[in-house]
Scaffold this active site. Structure first.
Site, PDB file in Angstrom:
ATOM      1  CD  GLU A  95      -2.774  -1.302   2.410  1.00  0.00           C
ATOM      2  OE1 GLU A  95      -3.896  -1.797   2.262  1.00  0.00           O
ATOM      3  OE2 GLU A  95      -2.340  -0.952   3.510  1.00  0.00           O
ATOM      4  CB  CYS A 108       3.091   7.611   3.099  1.00  0.00           C
ATOM      5  SG  CYS A 108       3.541   6.371   4.317  1.00  0.00           S
ATOM      6  CB  CYS A 115       7.441  -5.290   8.407  1.00  0.00           C
ATOM      7  SG  CYS A 115       8.802  -4.362   9.155  1.00  0.00           S
ATOM      8  CB  CYS A 119       6.735  -2.318  15.911  1.00  0.00           C
ATOM      9  SG  CYS A 119       8.384  -1.874  15.351  1.00  0.00           S
ATOM     10  CB  CYS A 122       3.436  -1.496  13.573  1.00  0.00           C
ATOM     11  SG  CYS A 122       3.407  -1.187  11.793  1.00  0.00           S
ATOM     12  CB  CYS A 340       1.560   6.114  11.202  1.00  0.00           C
ATOM     13  SG  CYS A 340       2.487   7.442  10.524  1.00  0.00           S
TER      14      CYS A 340
HETATM   15  N1  SAH Z   1       9.781   0.691   9.535  1.00  0.00           N
HETATM   16  C1  SAH Z   1       9.886   2.107   9.437  1.00  0.00           C
HETATM   17  C2  SAH Z   1       8.853   2.763   8.555  1.00  0.00           C
HETATM   18  C3  SAH Z   1       7.420   2.280   8.672  1.00  0.00           C
HETATM   19  S1  SAH Z   1       6.501   2.739  10.107  1.00  0.00           S
HETATM   20  C4  SAH Z   1       9.871   2.725  10.828  1.00  0.00           C
HETATM   21  O1  SAH Z   1       9.703   1.993  11.791  1.00  0.00           O
HETATM   22  O2  SAH Z   1      10.088   3.923  10.955  1.00  0.00           O
HETATM   23  C5  SAH Z   1       6.192   4.459   9.961  1.00  0.00           C
HETATM   24  C6  SAH Z   1       5.903   5.143  11.284  1.00  0.00           C
HETATM   25  O3  SAH Z   1       4.621   4.760  11.825  1.00  0.00           O
HETATM   26  C7  SAH Z   1       6.898   4.785  12.372  1.00  0.00           C
HETATM   27  O4  SAH Z   1       7.288   5.915  13.084  1.00  0.00           O
HETATM   28  C8  SAH Z   1       6.103   3.858  13.246  1.00  0.00           C
HETATM   29  O5  SAH Z   1       6.628   3.757  14.523  1.00  0.00           O
HETATM   30  C9  SAH Z   1       4.740   4.483  13.200  1.00  0.00           C
HETATM   31  N2  SAH Z   1       3.654   3.619  13.607  1.00  0.00           N
HETATM   32  C10 SAH Z   1       3.574   2.269  13.506  1.00  0.00           C
HETATM   33  N3  SAH Z   1       2.400   1.831  13.984  1.00  0.00           N
HETATM   34  C11 SAH Z   1       1.703   2.916  14.389  1.00  0.00           C
HETATM   35  C12 SAH Z   1       0.405   3.131  14.918  1.00  0.00           C
HETATM   36  N4  SAH Z   1      -0.427   2.112  15.149  1.00  0.00           N
HETATM   37  N5  SAH Z   1       0.023   4.390  15.213  1.00  0.00           N
HETATM   38  C13 SAH Z   1       0.845   5.443  14.963  1.00  0.00           C
HETATM   39  N6  SAH Z   1       2.069   5.313  14.421  1.00  0.00           N
HETATM   40  C14 SAH Z   1       2.503   4.067  14.150  1.00  0.00           C
END
Ligand code: SAH
Length: 347
Positions: A95, A108, A115, A119, A122, A340
């Site tokens: 996406e 974006c 991945c 985390c 996420c 995000c």
């Molecule tokens: N792997 C990379 C890029 C993808 S995530 C990274 O970790 O930076 C992009 C951003 O979204 C990151 O800052 C991540 O921590 C944040 N993110 C992930 N899940 C989220 C959520 N449920 N709510 C808000 N931000 C989130």
């Protein structure tokens, strides 16, 4: 008939394409023409290459494929955000998102299918990592969003963030090649200063980026400056500790003089106390940086909850008292799961 595996023509450099034509009894210059069709004009088929003879186009057809992405589904949020479900040549889906503001159109983009990191907050982490995206697949996402920006907002794309699916530094070479094309006058000619690569923090790769003297910006998804807490929400932190991360960031700053952005979500009961913000202040002192406080986008199970406004205020006040730049970023596109951490191929 199609038993010979044809090569993805966009995996070739311009020089390799020139050499291919020479080896096939044509002029090197033909390589330039085809290269321009592939990258600048975004051709999806050899048919379109009208300044190339039919014979040459057939020859290309017999040797190569153009693995162009296809936007399968486009959804529009009521705040204007657009999410593309992008189908790849092997039928996997990633996406990408277009985030419009008054003055900007930000793309974006995804760097991997799924991945490999874990985390806990996420949605993408629940899809296992299927494969890395190729440079042309990253580039195509940007072109698709640029076209949508022109169509719906009457302006070209202004910014790109690698904050879609995947960890860009785990697919570093392809991300770099894609950015080369995006910034090259033979591609989109965008300034690298308008590109942000966001990483969960892979110290070895941050050093490599610094050594490569890249010109784009760096954002780090920090979320906690206390090892024990960070490991509980981002388990890979057990292998790349905050000390390692900090040292790699100091190295980055020393080499590039480019300020680091920390992305940070504040969750109720996890990182919403004074000791959490104090640790963040200490972490920020190591290199010039700014903090983006991101709103949490719930991903179903309720384990994580956005902290109270009082906690957010405490962070903002404490950071400001220490002269650390801080912004509070609101989510966009939540109603279509485009915010995000919500990208999980649900559409
Ligand atoms: N792997 C990379 C890029 C993808 S995530 C990274 O970790 O930076 C992009 C951003 O979204 C990151 O800052 C991540 O921590 C944040 N993110 C992930 N899940 C989220 C959520 N449920 N709510 C808000 N931000 C989130």
């Amino acid at each position: 008939m199609d038993t010979i595996k044809k090569k993805d023509i966009r995996a070739l450099t311009k020089e390799q394409l020139r050499e291919f034509f020479v080896a096939n009894g044509d002029k090197a210059f033909r390589g330039n023409q085809v290269y321009e069709w592939l990258w600048q004009k975004g051709a999806h088929s050899f048919e379109e290459m009208t300044n190339v003879s039919k014979e040459t186009r057939d020859m290309l057809e017999n040797n190569f494929v153009i693995n162009h992405i296809k936007v399968d589904v486009m959804q529009r949020s009521n705040d204007g955000t657009i999410k593309n479900a992008v189908r790849l040549h092997d039928d996997l889906v990633v996406e990408s998102v277009l985030i419009p503001t008054k003055t900007r159109s930000t793309a974006c983009v995804s760097s991997q299918v799924g991945c490999s990191l874990d985390c806990k907050f996420c949605a993408t982490s629940r899809l296992k990592r299927m494969r890395n995206l190729n440079p042309d697949e990253i580039y195509d996402q940007v072109v698709a969003i640029d076209n949508e920006s022109r169509l719906y907002f009457n302006r070209p794309l202004s910014n790109i963030v690698f904050m879609g699916m995947g960890e860009p530094l785990m697919n570093y070479n392809n991300v770099l090649k894609a950015i080369d094309k995006i910034t090259s006058p033979e591609g989109l000619g965008m300034s690298p200063k308008r590109i942000v690569v966001s990483t969960s923090g892979v110290p070895k790769m941050i050093r490599k980026m610094a050594d490569d003297e890249v010109k784009f910006k760096l954002a780090v998804s920090l979320h906690s400056a206390i090892d024990e807490i960070r490991t509980s929400i981002m388990p890979f932190n057990a292998n790349f500790t905050l000390t390692d991360l900090r040292q790699s960031l100091q190295y980055w700053y020393a080499k590039t003089k480019s300020r680091i952005t920390y992305e940070y979500v504040i969750w109720k009961g996890i990182n919403d106390s004074q000791k959490d913000v104090d640790a963040l202040v200490d972490f920020c002192k190591f290199a010039p940086s700014k903090v983006n406080l991101i709103e949490y986008n719930p991903i179903d199970d309720g384990e994580f909850q956005q902290a109270s406004n009082a906690a957010i205020d405490m962070y903002v006040n404490t950071l400001e008292q220490h002269n650390i730049a801080v912004t509070v970023r609101r989510s966009r596109g939540k109603d279509i799961d485009a915010a995000c951490g919500q990208l999980a191929n649900k559409a």
